[in-house]
Structures are given as C-alpha cells and as structure tokens.
Enzyme design. Structure first.
Site, mmCIF file in Angstrom:
data_model
loop_
_atom_site.group_PDB
_atom_site.id
_atom_site.type_symbol
_atom_site.label_atom_id
_atom_site.label_comp_id
_atom_site.label_asym_id
_atom_site.label_seq_id
_atom_site.Cartn_x
_atom_site.Cartn_y
_atom_site.Cartn_z
ATOM 1 N N LYS A 33 0.870 -1.061 0.334
ATOM 2 C CA LYS A 33 -0.389 -0.112 0.871
ATOM 3 C C LYS A 33 0.790 0.906 0.182
ATOM 4 O O LYS A 33 1.549 1.823 0.545
ATOM 5 C CB LYS A 33 -0.880 0.155 1.443
ATOM 6 C CG LYS A 33 -1.860 1.048 0.965
ATOM 7 C CD LYS A 33 -3.145 0.169 0.473
ATOM 8 C CE LYS A 33 -4.324 1.397 0.221
ATOM 9 N NZ LYS A 33 -5.956 0.512 -0.136
ATOM 10 N N ASP B 3 -6.979 4.195 -4.755
ATOM 11 C CA ASP B 3 -7.607 4.032 -3.579
ATOM 12 C C ASP B 3 -8.290 5.154 -3.270
ATOM 13 O O ASP B 3 -8.369 6.330 -4.614
ATOM 14 C CB ASP B 3 -6.636 3.793 -2.348
ATOM 15 C CG ASP B 3 -6.802 3.459 -1.093
ATOM 16 O OD1 ASP B 3 -7.770 2.223 -0.772
ATOM 17 O OD2 ASP B 3 -7.717 4.122 0.258
HETATM 18 O O1 2IT Z 1 -7.518 -2.185 -0.441
HETATM 19 C C1 2IT Z 1 -7.885 -1.986 -1.933
HETATM 20 O O2 2IT Z 1 -8.125 -3.252 -2.099
HETATM 21 C C2 2IT Z 1 -7.873 -1.282 -3.217
HETATM 22 N N1 2IT Z 1 -7.666 0.415 -3.326
HETATM 23 C C3 2IT Z 1 -6.724 -1.863 -4.756
HETATM 24 C C4 2IT Z 1 -6.009 -1.866 -4.883
HETATM 25 C C5 2IT Z 1 -5.300 -2.505 -5.957
HETATM 26 O O3 2IT Z 1 -4.443 -3.039 -6.298
HETATM 27 O O4 2IT Z 1 -6.762 -2.623 -6.445
#
Ligand code: 2IT
Length: 445
Positions: free
Chosen positions: A124, A164
């Site tokens: 993340k 996100d």
């Molecule tokens: O919280 C999540 O699963 C997302 N923001 C998507 C992450 C992604 O790599 O598509």
C-alpha cells in the site's frame, strides 16, 4: 502465541500507530486457536514476521501549485508481504494519511489478496496530499513528483500500485505516464489504467460490484431475499457508486449516501441513472461534499454533520473510510433491525462495532473479504497485460463472480460456528493460512 503479549510488544515498538495495531489485533484474535495448533509456525516465527512489513519507502514529494508556491508532502510505499506474489495494493492521497494508515492497509491487503486466489502479495502507498480543491494541473504535477521518487521500487513483477481514496483513473494515468517515461517500458506496473492503454474492463466498478456479489452470497446462504431490502451506503466516490449501481440492479433500494459534510436521505431510492451518475459529478467537482444532491433531487433531504447509520435499514454498507462506523452506530443499527453489514471500505467499522455485530448474530463481512473484488480485478488486469490481450466485460464479470463466490466459500469453511458464519474469523484464517504456508516453504527471509 498469546495475543496480548504480542500486542504489548508491538505497542512498544510502534507507539501511537493505532490503526495498524487495531488491524493486527483483529487478525491475531481470529487466528489464535488455529495458530496454536501449528507449533511449526511458532518455531518459524511466522507471527513476528507477518506483522512487520518487508520494507517501507518514505520520501519527500515537493511540488509547485498554480500560483508558484512550493509545497512538500510525504510519500510512502509499504511493501508489506511478498510471499505469494509481487506486492499489490492501492495508493491513497488524503490529508489523514500517516504511516500507521498505510501499514494497516498493507497488512489487510496481504490477507485480502491471498483470499482472491490470485498470486499477489500485499502493499500500500500514498501521501498526506489532499486533492480537495486542487486544479487538474496541480494534481498532475503532484502525481508526477510522487512517481519520480517511487518508480525505481515498483515494476510489473515487483510491486504494482493502483488507486484508493483520492486516486482514480485520472491519477493512475498521470502516475503511469511518468513511470513509463522514466522506466522506458510500457508494462502493467499500475492497474486501474485507462481502457486505451492496458486497463481492464470493469475495474472502476469492480470493488462495488464485487461487494454486492459477496452480499448476494451472504443473503442466499442465510435465506434472505435481497430484493426490496433497504440499504444505507456511506460515501459517494467510486466504490460507493459501484455498490449503489449493483445494489439497485439486484433489486435493493439504496436510501442513503454520504460525504464528509453529512448524509443524504432519499427514501425513493438512489435508483435512476440520473441520480447514480450525479454521484460521479459530485466526485468530479473535487469539493468532497454530498449536499448538492438534495438541491438536484428535491425528494431527498440532506442532514449536515450526521451519519447514515441512524436510519432504519436492512443493510448497511460503509463505503468511505476506516473506522467510519462506531459502537454507537452499531447499536443504533441493531435497534433498527439491521440484518447485514458489509465493510466495503477497508476496516470501515471500529473494533468494538465489528465485535458487537458478530456478538449479536448480525451478519457481518469484513473489508478484506467483501471489498476484494477491486484488487481481484486488478489481478485480472495484470494477467491481461502480461498476456498482451484484453478480455470482454462478460469475461471479467464472470471471473469477478467466481472469485467473490470462492472468497465467500472460504469464509464459510473457516468461519462456521453452528448456524452462524463468523466472516471475520473465516476470512482471517483462510487468508492467514495461505500466506503462512508460503512463508514456511520459503524459509526464514
Ligand atoms: O483496498 C484495495 O483493495 C484497493 N484500494 C485496490 C488495490 C488494487 O491494487 O487494486
């Protein structure tokens, strides 16, 4: 393992990182019994390793606003766990972002990605940059500055960021553009890209749609008919929009959406293309307020400074941000006869609210299960990019259905206790066992 001992040590090591500590505690409590049946995990220090990120990058992001003023934000990428695949997870741009936020999100992402059945590790990233009120040019410059620093640490088989909160198709486009320029490669290093340059069909809808497919499975399993049920949704962004669209299509009636400024009550339902698309207009305005909905559609009422959880509804779907539904809200929902709560935002409920739902036999799905459709579709985007092909809407939707149904099944297998299915326990055990198994096989690294 003794959860309290581990948590005490972690609190000393990472003081004040409350969201991260909250996410870790929730998982450890769920898996304690299963873990203690595997002495080999203890010997291999699986818990001690799994709660710490593989590595964290922190960097300065300087950028120039439209008036020529220089701003400095902090950028992060947390590469949390790479045991089952390249790091994968979104980028969040929001004023509330701290390292604790991104560590909690990366930790959750690790187990969520394991549940999707696709080969993705957890990561993340983000920044405390707030896009609110910023011009398009400012947002582009910020995205470019962010990637100028990050690009060396990501790649199609290394770490694949996506969107996100505060990062949608536009921002992914800007970040991908700068990445491509610096790395001199056109690969699937970001997901959530535009359709014309490697994006997947249905990615924008996937989190909300997937969540409703999950809710549909929960309902079927418990003999509940989704048709005609009333739903309260929080948020009005991309995820909320997908959830409202699919809930409506499946015959439920969404009577509330919300923003940081308060909530909209629309008893008739947020159920016409005009109303649903108005959510996109609100988002694109960049003002982060939901109030204008009530001016546009006079049948609706705006309640400033309040949350939609005070309404009498059958289903509650937090779709905005972490800890947006607390114990007081949970009590109110129960009093009003709520049947089912699914976190579509990550850790949308406080720990005591989540416990309250399960303790009171209310069906409750944690984010790592219910909202996994987004990252699952990102995984499908990676596959399509690696194969240099693109699938149709129908193909992606079929995958998404299958994946959400598989996640539901894993929750049932690991979370059943008598008649009740504890989805929190089920999701945590299933996700943990997969990651732990991969870590065991790969030795102490
Ligand atoms: O919280 C999540 O699963 C997302 N923001 C998507 C992450 C992604 O790599 O598509």
């Amino acid at each position: 393992m003794k959860v309290n001992d581990i948590m005490t040590q972690l609190e000393v090591k990472h003081p004040g990182e409350s969201e991260y500590l909250q996410a870790v505690r929730e998982v450890l409590v769920s898996i304690e019994d299963v873990y203690n049946r595997h002495p080999e995990f203890e010997r291999a220090g699986i818990i001690e390793r799994i709660v710490e990120p593989d590595r964290i990058f922190t960097f300065r992001v300087p950028w120039v606003d439209d008036s020529g003023r220089v701003h400095v934000n902090i950028g992060y990428r947390v590469q949390f766990n790479g045991a089952i695949g390249p790091y994968k997870g979104g980028i969040r741009f929001h004023s509330s972002v701290t390292l604790s936020t991104l560590k909690f999100l990366g930790f959750e992402q690790t187990f969520k990605n394991a549940l999707t059945t696709l080969p993705m590790g957890g990561g993340k990233g983000g920044s405390d940059f707030s896009p609110k009120g910023r011009s398009q040019a400012e947002i582009m410059r910020f995205c470019q500055a962010f990637v100028m620093e990050l690009w060396r640490n990501i790649g199609p088989d290394t770490d694949v960021p996506a969107g996100d909160i505060g990062v949608g198709g536009r921002e992914v486009g800007y970040m991908f553009g700068m990445y491509k320029k610096l790395a001199r490669e056109h690969t699937g290093t970001f997901t959530g890209k535009g359709m014309s340059f490697g994006g997947s069909r249905l990615r924008p809808e996937a989190t909300g749609f997937g969540a409703l497919y999950f809710v549909q499975r929960m309902c079927e399993t418990h003999g509940i008919d989704l048709k005609g049920k009333t739903v309260a949704v929080s948020g009005f962004g991309n995820v909320a929009w997908g959830a409202v669209t699919k809930a409506t299509e499946l015959g439920a009636r969404v009577v509330a959406i919300s923003g940081p400024d308060g909530y909209i009550h629309d008893e008739e339902g947020v159920n016409t293309p005009e109303k649903i698309d108005f959510m996109l207009e609100l988002r694109d305005s960049g003002n982060d307020v939901v109030a204008p909905y009530a001016d546009e559609f006079p049948g609706a009422t705006f309640y400033p400074g309040r949350k939609p959880w005070e309404l009498k509804v059958d289903i509650a779907l937090p779709c905005a941000i972490q800890n947006e539904l607390n114990l007081g809200d949970a009590r109110q929902l129960k009093e009003n006869g709520v049947l089912l709560v699914a976190e579509v935002s990550n850790m949308g409920c406080t720990a005591d609210a989540a416990d309250f739902f399960t303790d009171n036999g209310i069906l409750f799905a944690p984010g790592k299960a219910a909202n996994a459709g987004g990252v699952a579709c990102s995984g499908l985007e990676m596959t399509q990019n690696a194969m240099h092909i693109s699938w149709s809407n129908e193909e992606v939707d079929r995958w998404l259905h299958q994946i959400m149904s598989d996640i539901h099944e894993q929750c049932v297998v690991h979370g059943r206790s008598g008649q009740y299915i504890n989805y929190v326990k089920g999701a945590n055990i299933a996700g943990f066992m997969k990651v732990a198994d991969a870590m065991m096989a790969q030795g102490v690294v």
